[in-house]
Design an enzyme around this catalytic site. Sequence first.
Site, PDB file in Angstrom:
ATOM      1  N   ASP A 120       0.825  -1.211   0.000  1.00 35.48           N
ATOM      2  CA  ASP A 120       0.000   0.000   0.000  1.00 35.48           C
ATOM      3  C   ASP A 120       0.863   1.267   0.000  1.00 35.48           C
ATOM      4  O   ASP A 120       0.408   2.332  -0.392  1.00 35.48           O
ATOM      5  CB  ASP A 120      -0.910   0.036   1.238  1.00 35.48           C
ATOM      6  CG  ASP A 120      -2.137  -0.856   1.078  1.00 35.48           C
ATOM      7  OD1 ASP A 120      -2.534  -1.141  -0.059  1.00 35.48           O
ATOM      8  OD2 ASP A 120      -2.697  -1.259   2.126  1.00 35.48           O
ATOM      9  N   HIS A 169      23.178   1.568  10.231  1.00 39.68           N
ATOM     10  CA  HIS A 169      22.717   2.788  10.876  1.00 39.68           C
ATOM     11  C   HIS A 169      21.210   2.671  11.138  1.00 39.68           C
ATOM     12  O   HIS A 169      20.830   2.019  12.111  1.00 39.68           O
ATOM     13  CB  HIS A 169      23.120   3.986   9.988  1.00 39.68           C
ATOM     14  CG  HIS A 169      22.811   5.321  10.548  1.00 39.68           C
ATOM     15  ND1 HIS A 169      23.216   6.485   9.940  1.00 39.68           N
ATOM     16  CD2 HIS A 169      22.110   5.699  11.635  1.00 39.68           C
ATOM     17  CE1 HIS A 169      22.784   7.520  10.655  1.00 39.68           C
ATOM     18  NE2 HIS A 169      22.115   7.060  11.686  1.00 39.68           N
ATOM     19  N   TYR A 227      -8.474   4.566  -4.170  1.00 39.50           N
ATOM     20  CA  TYR A 227      -8.593   4.303  -2.725  1.00 39.50           C
ATOM     21  C   TYR A 227      -8.833   5.630  -1.989  1.00 39.50           C
ATOM     22  O   TYR A 227      -8.238   6.637  -2.338  1.00 39.50           O
ATOM     23  CB  TYR A 227      -7.306   3.638  -2.251  1.00 39.50           C
ATOM     24  CG  TYR A 227      -7.302   3.240  -0.807  1.00 39.50           C
ATOM     25  CD1 TYR A 227      -7.738   1.988  -0.416  1.00 39.50           C
ATOM     26  CD2 TYR A 227      -6.868   4.123   0.165  1.00 39.50           C
ATOM     27  CE1 TYR A 227      -7.730   1.609   0.918  1.00 39.50           C
ATOM     28  CE2 TYR A 227      -6.854   3.753   1.494  1.00 39.50           C
ATOM     29  CZ  TYR A 227      -7.289   2.492   1.858  1.00 39.50           C
ATOM     30  OH  TYR A 227      -7.285   2.136   3.179  1.00 39.50           O
TER      31      TYR A 227
HETATM   32 ZN   LIG Z   1      20.939   8.289  12.950  1.00 39.26          ZN
END
Ligand SMILES: [Zn+2]
Length: 230
Positions: A120, A169, A227
């Site tokens: 979606d 990260h 939608y």
């Molecule tokens: Zn960060």
Amino acid sequence: MNLKHLREEVLEANLEIVRRGLVLYTFGNASGFDRSDGLVVIKPSGVPYDELTPSHMVISDLNGKIVEGTLRPSSDLATHLALYRAFEGLGGIVHTHSRYATAWSQAQREIPCLGTTHADYIRGPIPVTAPMPAQDIESEYELNTGNAIIRRFKTLNPLETPAVLVAGHAPFVWGVTPAEAAHMAVVLEEIAHMAFVTFTINADAAALTDTLRDKHFLRKHGANAYYGQN
Ligand SMILES: [Zn+2]
């Protein structure tokens, strides 16, 4: 859009990611970009969220020159600016260290499109960047984080894939407005959590077919989207 309104929108996006449990302490930031005057509004660095007001927001041009604000901007400003410069149509960017999306980033595994919740919002897997070389970490790290994302999107459309996992990260997500980017950050965390649970139940779970994925993505985002109420 005027800057006063954008300051309020950016503050609200920063508060939304905290309310939704995506941010501990100050591990996150949201920004907004006004293309008409080329200015970016971003959270200041290190100010506790419960003390933030619209006037704390820092305003920068696209090259990082601070044009308003007395506080230092979020240390990730250069990453946000690189993405606004490179990707057409972005009006908001959010970065968090939300638990499940960050775990996928640390595992350096893209999140396959396993279900319609994902489809979606995102037309395909959520990509992971390549690990950054040492020289990119040693100098201009935040700019180079943006460049690593931009390289990963060479063959991807950022408006169809509004999320990325930076290897080792955490995620960056974006949208047309800061509110949309904050919404995407919440959705990404839910998708990342569901994908983890799905693979726990069945390590061989298959991605959706392209047909089902595109049915869901395009009915919300395609030229003939139907939608919702618009
Ligand atoms: Zn960060």
